[in-house]
Design a protein around this motif. Structure first.
Motif, short mmCIF file in Angstrom:
data_model
loop_
_atom_site.label_atom_id
_atom_site.label_comp_id
_atom_site.label_asym_id
_atom_site.label_seq_id
_atom_site.Cartn_x
_atom_site.Cartn_y
_atom_site.Cartn_z
N LYS A 1 0.83 -1.22 0.00
CA LYS A 1 0.00 0.00 0.00
C LYS A 1 0.86 1.26 0.00
CE LYS A 1 -4.30 -1.32 2.29
NZ LYS A 1 -5.07 -1.17 3.53
N GLY A 2 1.99 1.20 0.67
CA GLY A 2 2.87 2.36 0.73
C GLY A 2 3.41 2.76 -0.63
N TYR A 3 3.50 1.82 -1.54
CA TYR A 3 4.06 2.10 -2.86
C TYR A 3 3.00 2.24 -3.95
CZ TYR A 3 8.66 1.03 -1.01
OH TYR A 3 9.82 1.06 -0.29
N THR A 4 1.86 1.68 -3.71
CA THR A 4 0.84 1.65 -4.77
C THR A 4 -0.45 2.25 -4.26
OG1 THR A 4 0.06 -0.53 -4.12
CG2 THR A 4 1.82 -0.45 -5.74
N LYS A 5 -0.89 3.27 -4.91
CA LYS A 5 -2.16 3.88 -4.49
C LYS A 5 -3.32 3.40 -5.35
CE LYS A 5 -0.17 6.40 -1.42
NZ LYS A 5 0.00 5.81 -0.14
N HIS A 6 -3.07 3.05 -6.60
CA HIS A 6 -4.17 2.69 -7.48
C HIS A 6 -4.37 1.18 -7.62
CE1 HIS A 6 -0.62 2.89 -10.07
NE2 HIS A 6 -1.22 2.02 -10.85
N GLU A 7 -3.75 0.39 -6.77
CA GLU A 7 -3.94 -1.07 -6.78
C GLU A 7 -4.91 -1.48 -5.66
OE1 GLU A 7 -2.83 -2.83 -9.12
OE2 GLU A 7 -1.13 -1.75 -9.94
N ARG A 8 -5.71 -0.55 -5.24
CA ARG A 8 -6.59 -0.75 -4.09
C ARG A 8 -7.51 -1.97 -4.25
NH1 ARG A 8 -8.32 2.81 -0.02
NH2 ARG A 8 -10.29 2.17 0.90
N THR A 9 -8.12 -2.16 -5.42
CA THR A 9 -9.06 -3.26 -5.62
C THR A 9 -8.37 -4.60 -5.44
OG1 THR A 9 -10.30 -1.90 -7.17
CG2 THR A 9 -10.70 -4.26 -7.25
N THR A 10 -7.19 -4.75 -6.02
CA THR A 10 -6.45 -6.01 -5.88
C THR A 10 -6.15 -6.29 -4.41
OG1 THR A 10 -5.45 -5.72 -8.05
CG2 THR A 10 -4.35 -7.24 -6.54
#
Length: 185
Positions: free
Chosen positions: A59-68
């Motif tokens: 989560k700290g690196y990816t903001k738009h991978e929320r659904t996964t």
């Protein structure tokens, strides 16, 4: 006592000994299946415990991978709260299906792969995955022995009398998971 009385007594004793022996074998096999499932369950629990840490790191690196990430956590929660062997296996299959997209996220974020904490979690997860694979193999082998024992004649008669029933094998129901991974350069 006549010879026929002795023959009848001998036959009855042999049948009783066969029933006792057969019943005890079925109980031992059922207990091995439960032990094998419990062993697999221990490794699954370790993986379930690692998943929230891995998700938080990602989560700290990816903001738009929320659904996964939400799907991974939902699958994990379903597996953890499962009741019984069948539900637990179904939940585990969903977690297994979600691990691919989780691994794929790291490929899209090189800085994530460089993170020491992420690398340590992935290393632990890789070790646990190997243990889970071995535990599944053991579980399936023991379950196959048990299922064969309760289905072959004449032990199937005992299994029916004492209400022994088939145990589920751990299988991959999703055909997409069975396909080879396509590697393109």
């Amino acid at each position: 006592m006549s010879i026929w009385a002795n023959v009848v007594i001998a036959v009855v004793v042999v049948v009783i000994l066969w029933v006792i022996s057969g019943y005890n074998k079925l109980v031992r096999l059922r207990n091995k299946v439960e032990e094998a499932f419990s062993t697999m369950d221990v490794y699954l629990k370790k993986r379930y415990d690692l998943i929230p840490n891995l998700v938080e790191t990602i989560k700290g690196y990816t903001k738009h991978e929320r659904t996964t990430l939400e799907n991974v956590v939902a699958a994990r929660n379903m597996a953890v709260s499962a009741k019984g062997m069948d539900e637990r296996i179904a939940g585990e299959q969903k977690v297994q299906a979600m691990m691919g997209p989780l691994y794929a996220i790291s490929e899209a974020y090189p800085e994530l792969k460089a993170d020491v904490h992420y690398g340590e979690l992935m290393s632990q997860l890789k070790g646990i995955e190997g243990e889970i694979t071995n535990a599944r193999k053991y579980y399936n082998a023991i379950t196959l022995n048990f299922n064969n024992a309760i289905e072959v004649f004449p032990r199937n008669i005992l299994a029916g009398l004492f209400h022994f029933s088939r145990k589920p094998l751990y299988e991959i129901p999703d055909t997409a998971q069975r396909e080879n991974v396509k590697v393109q350069f």
